[in-house]
Motif scaffolding. Structure first.
Motif, PDB file in Angstrom:
ATOM      1  N   UNK A  17       1.680  16.633  49.763  1.00  0.00           N
ATOM      2  CA  UNK A  17       1.421  17.203  48.433  1.00  0.00           C
ATOM      3  C   UNK A  17      -0.005  17.691  48.228  1.00  0.00           C
ATOM      4  N   UNK A  18      -0.987  16.903  48.659  1.00  0.00           N
ATOM      5  CA  UNK A  18      -2.380  17.274  48.430  1.00  0.00           C
ATOM      6  C   UNK A  18      -2.757  18.586  49.081  1.00  0.00           C
ATOM      7  N   UNK A  19      -2.311  18.790  50.310  1.00  0.00           N
ATOM      8  CA  UNK A  19      -2.658  20.036  50.999  1.00  0.00           C
ATOM      9  C   UNK A  19      -1.875  21.222  50.426  1.00  0.00           C
ATOM     10  N   UNK A  20      -0.667  20.972  49.934  1.00  0.00           N
ATOM     11  CA  UNK A  20       0.099  22.036  49.284  1.00  0.00           C
ATOM     12  C   UNK A  20      -0.630  22.567  48.057  1.00  0.00           C
ATOM     13  N   UNK A  21      -1.387  21.715  47.410  1.00  0.00           N
ATOM     14  CA  UNK A  21      -2.130  22.095  46.209  1.00  0.00           C
ATOM     15  C   UNK A  21      -3.484  22.716  46.553  1.00  0.00           C
ATOM     16  N   UNK A  22      -4.192  22.145  47.541  1.00  0.00           N
ATOM     17  CA  UNK A  22      -5.566  22.555  47.829  1.00  0.00           C
ATOM     18  C   UNK A  22      -5.674  23.720  48.811  1.00  0.00           C
ATOM     19  N   UNK A  23      -4.869  23.692  49.874  1.00  0.00           N
ATOM     20  CA  UNK A  23      -5.060  24.676  50.937  1.00  0.00           C
ATOM     21  C   UNK A  23      -4.897  26.125  50.476  1.00  0.00           C
ATOM     22  N   UNK A  24      -3.895  26.454  49.646  1.00  0.00           N
ATOM     23  CA  UNK A  24      -3.798  27.847  49.183  1.00  0.00           C
ATOM     24  C   UNK A  24      -5.012  28.303  48.381  1.00  0.00           C
ATOM     25  N   UNK A  25      -5.638  27.384  47.650  1.00  0.00           N
ATOM     26  CA  UNK A  25      -6.837  27.741  46.895  1.00  0.00           C
ATOM     27  C   UNK A  25      -7.993  28.053  47.838  1.00  0.00           C
ATOM     28  N   UNK A  26      -8.116  27.289  48.918  1.00  0.00           N
ATOM     29  CA  UNK A  26      -9.154  27.565  49.908  1.00  0.00           C
ATOM     30  C   UNK A  26      -8.896  28.890  50.614  1.00  0.00           C
ATOM     31  N   UNK A  38       6.903  17.762  51.304  1.00  0.00           N
ATOM     32  CA  UNK A  38       7.342  17.097  50.081  1.00  0.00           C
ATOM     33  C   UNK A  38       6.444  17.580  48.944  1.00  0.00           C
ATOM     34  N   UNK A  39       6.996  17.654  47.742  1.00  0.00           N
ATOM     35  CA  UNK A  39       6.224  18.160  46.613  1.00  0.00           C
ATOM     36  C   UNK A  39       5.925  19.641  46.727  1.00  0.00           C
TER      37      UNK A  39
END
Length: 415
Positions: A188-197, A367-368
């Protein structure tokens, strides 16, 4: 939900001055951003897997730099094995891994004699490990190969990748091509952060397949980096990028400045990559090189920081400030109405770009998955990560510690 209007907030001199200052900061950056994004519909289409022709027989050497990659190199080895006769050899340059990486390469060589395992010499002062290993592989490659493909151990090459690259290079008269991959996301965390980076790159350099006209703005990706042998010879191998933590962009911009044709294209259909495990590792490792300061002037770095602050770092906080304080400016009230309108527009553009970059992600194991669509809320953090990286020199990278700017390194031995 109805938000109450508080006209007194919009008549205070201080808030109006702040709003005008923000508009002056953001409007030029928004214009620059839109001039880049508008090129998206006419960009070069993504590469498709292809089959080689006889003129490509043995045309390419693949060089894979490794250091303790046992947990992730197997898909890369399998992907290289799936390439056809255009791949003459695959040289794995290992920096004395202690986790069994070499054993996996030797096992692959038993099934595919194109694989060759070598060890690079101790890292000299002034060099970063990755360009040093790539240079060693280039020097060890067969002179019969017209093309050198640097490819990372965490990639998953699809069948037909190299043939597609070689044919695209020939058709476009490219001297150097690198690809943006399809990123494999799981948590979940990378799904949220990586696209922003990732969006920090899109905002600075435009969509993949649209840039490359100005050497100082050339973008590249060393995960899949194809270059003509004669060009590398002319450039002195990877020497120019020896101390760079973004050696791919450094080398590509140097080549472009020398008059060689450089392309950065969409490879989501021919290449996947699993870069980092989770949001923390994504923040620490990938965010460390995204500022690209080793390949840019001070003016470029600060110009990019201004643009990212204006169009990515500020819009979400500004819109939330207006909403959370329970006040919306009346229509036509200057400057507050125009400031809110501009930032709502920027947030809407960013949200729409989620649709555009969705094919760049493989979330089948994730997931997420819904968190991907909330990635615009991570944009202020992405700007912060670029700012932190721009103000600091890396001291650790991919299992090595670097002291100062001399390139001295100590291998971290992990089991």
């Amino acid at each position: 939900m109805v938000f109450p209007i508080a006209p007194h907030l919009f008549s205070q001199p201080l808030t109006s001055i702040i709003a005008v200052a923000l508009l002056l900061l953001q409007l030029p950056a928004a214009a620059i951003l839109m001039s880049r994004l508008i090129k998206g519909p006419s960009r070069i289409p993504p590469l498709e897997p292809d089959s080689p022709t006889l003129d490509l027989l043995g045309a390419c050497t693949a060089v894979v730099p490794t250091l303790n990659e046992a947990d992730r190199i197997s898909p890369c080895l399998e992907g290289l094995t799936s390439q056809s006769y255009e791949l003459r050899e695959a040289i794995v340059v290992d920096s004395y891994s202690v986790d069994g990486t070499g054993d996996l390469v030797k096992a692959a060589a038993q099934k595919d004699p194109r694989f060759r395992l070598i060890n690079d010499d101790p890292l000299p002062a002034g060099w970063v490990g990755r360009p040093w290993a790539l240079n060693a592989g280039f020097l060890a490659s067969s002179e019969k190969c017209e093309w050198i493909l640097g490819i990372d151990a965490d990639t998953v090459p699809h069948p037909g990748l190299i043939a597609s690259l070689l044919k695209t290079a020939a058709a476009g008269n490219y001297d150097l091509i690198s690809l943006s991959p399809q990123f494999i996301l799981k948590y979940p965390g990378e799904l949220w952060l990586q696209p922003a980076l990732l969006m920090t790159l899109v905002y600075r350099f435009g969509p993949t397949g649209t840039g490359g006209d100005v050497p100082e703005r050339v973008m590249a990706n060393g995960q899949c980096f194809l270059c003509k042998r004669e060009v590398l010879v002319a450039l002195g191998g990877y020497e120019v990028a020896r101390g760079s933590f973004c050696d791919d962009v450094t080398l590509a911009r140097y080549a472009a400045a020398k008059g060689f044709k450089v392309g950065f294209l969409d490879g989501a259909k021919v290449l996947k990559v699993r870069m980092y495990e989770g949001a923390i590792e994504t923040w620490n490792e990938w965010g460390r090189s995204l500022d690209l300061k080793d390949a840019a002037s001070g003016g470029q770095i600060w110009g990019d920081l201004w643009l990212l602050l204006a169009v990515q770092g500020l819009p979400v906080p500004i819109v939330l400030c207006y909403l959370l304080f329970g006040s919306l400016p009346p229509v036509g009230v200057f400057p507050h109405f125009w400031l809110l309108g501009l930032n709502v527009f920027l947030v809407a553009v960013r949200s729409a770009l989620c649709l555009a970059i969705a094919p760049s992600y493989d979330t089948t194991q994730a997931s997420g998955k819904w968190l991907f669509w909330l990635s615009p809320l991570a944009d202020p953090l992405a700007f912060l990560r670029i700012l932190i990286s721009a103000l600091n020199q890396p001291t650790q990278w991919r299992g090595r510690k670097y002291e100062g700017s001399s390139g001295f390194e100590v291998i971290i031995k992990t089991n």
